[in-house]
Scaffold this motif. Structure first.
Motif, PDB file in Angstrom:
ATOM      1  N   ARG A 146      23.983 -14.325   4.358  1.00  0.00           N
ATOM      2  CA  ARG A 146      23.238 -14.569   2.854  1.00  0.00           C
ATOM      3  C   ARG A 146      23.331 -14.013   1.922  1.00  0.00           C
ATOM      4  NH1 ARG A 146      17.645 -15.380   2.514  1.00  0.00           N
ATOM      5  NH2 ARG A 146      17.327 -16.472   4.198  1.00  0.00           N
ATOM      6  N   ILE A 185      25.416  -9.413  -0.400  1.00  0.00           N
ATOM      7  CA  ILE A 185      25.900 -10.204   0.443  1.00  0.00           C
ATOM      8  C   ILE A 185      25.839 -10.062   1.916  1.00  0.00           C
ATOM      9  CG2 ILE A 185      27.887 -11.683   1.494  1.00  0.00           C
ATOM     10  CD1 ILE A 185      29.027 -11.926  -1.157  1.00  0.00           C
ATOM     11  N   SER A 198      26.888 -10.941   5.826  1.00  0.00           N
ATOM     12  CA  SER A 198      27.796 -12.372   6.189  1.00  0.00           C
ATOM     13  C   SER A 198      27.690 -11.865   8.567  1.00  0.00           C
ATOM     14  CB  SER A 198      29.158 -12.080   5.941  1.00  0.00           C
ATOM     15  OG  SER A 198      29.695 -13.464   6.055  1.00  0.00           O
ATOM     16  N   GLU A 245      28.802 -17.234   0.324  1.00  0.00           N
ATOM     17  CA  GLU A 245      27.967 -16.684  -0.765  1.00  0.00           C
ATOM     18  C   GLU A 245      28.113 -15.903  -1.074  1.00  0.00           C
ATOM     19  OE1 GLU A 245      24.554 -16.330   1.115  1.00  0.00           O
ATOM     20  OE2 GLU A 245      25.825 -17.577   3.151  1.00  0.00           O
TER      21      GLU A 245
END
Length: 231
Positions: free
Chosen positions: A132, A147, A149, A172
């Motif tokens: 995200r 971010i 991840s 991302e």
């Protein structure tokens, strides 16, 4: 005696040597945008991968080489540290909120533009996804700063190959620079995080347009909430 042929060869050799000295494969003459990155790893990743610091650095190095070659964007590692996350979650949405509370000043006075939270939590694709970004960046409101991840395996960049974990990070980072999801099955910006390595033309143009835009300023409210609530 110097012949006409030897003079021609001498001049040609000079041009050839000059060219060899000035040309570097894979490098471009375009200006480079340097993005200062702080890497943090949660306890789940630390426990699963004793070499998590090397994994984190190599993931960033792989993503940086990708972006510098294609867009002139270099992801510069500034710091790496443990990310103090308690408990377990299946949602990247929850982890993103925690990341922003824990590091509320990205893009501001701290010496980094972006904070990347790496996790081995059992994230569910249907509960916020396995990776995200905090925003689709733009020049008006600023580029994104965060971010989250998922990292499924330890990683070493020795063979210069991309993995699903690297591609997720590339995907991302694209969002931070304004790239959006696409139905193009060949694009790295497709939403399913399959092992693709190219940008679709519209998203490539967006990243190129936004690559020198400023990063968003820190949310002072988030900073205050971070002090009040703690990690």
């Amino acid at each position: 005696m110097t012949t006409r042929r030897s003079i021609i060869w001498f001049v040609f050799s000079g041009f050839l040597l000059a060219g060899c000295g000035g040309f570097q494969p894979g490098k471009t003459s375009r200006p480079v945008r340097v993005v200062r990155v702080k890497l943090v790893a949660d306890p789940a990743l630390q426990q699963a991968d004793p070499g998590w610091r090397n994994t984190a650095r190599d993931l960033l190095r792989a993503a940086s080489d990708y972006y510098e070659e294609r867009f002139g964007i270099r992801l510069a590692h500034q710091a790496i540290e443990p990310w103090r996350v308690a408990g377990t979650t299946t949602s990247s949405v929850i982890l993103m909120k925690h990341l922003k509370r824990s590091y509320p000043r990205a893009g501001g006075r701290e010496p980094h533009d972006v904070v990347i939270g790496l996790t081995r939590q059992p994230l569910d694709f249907y509960k916020g996804g396995r990776a995200r970004a905090d925003r689709f960046g733009n020049c008006t409101q600023g580029l994104g700063n965060y971010i989250v991840s998922h990292v499924g395996d330890s990683f070493a960049y020795d063979n210069r190959e991309l993995t699903h974990d690297v591609v997720a990070l590339i995907h991302e980072m694209g969002h931070l620079f304004g790239a959006v999801h696409t139905d193009d099955a060949e694009s790295v910006m497709h939403r399913d995080f399959d092992l693709r390595t190219g940008f679709d033309a519209p998203n490539r143009a967006v990243v190129m347009k936004n690559r020198f835009c400023p990063f968003a300023e820190p949310d002072n409210g988030a900073e205050e909430r971070g002090r009040r609530l703690g990690p």
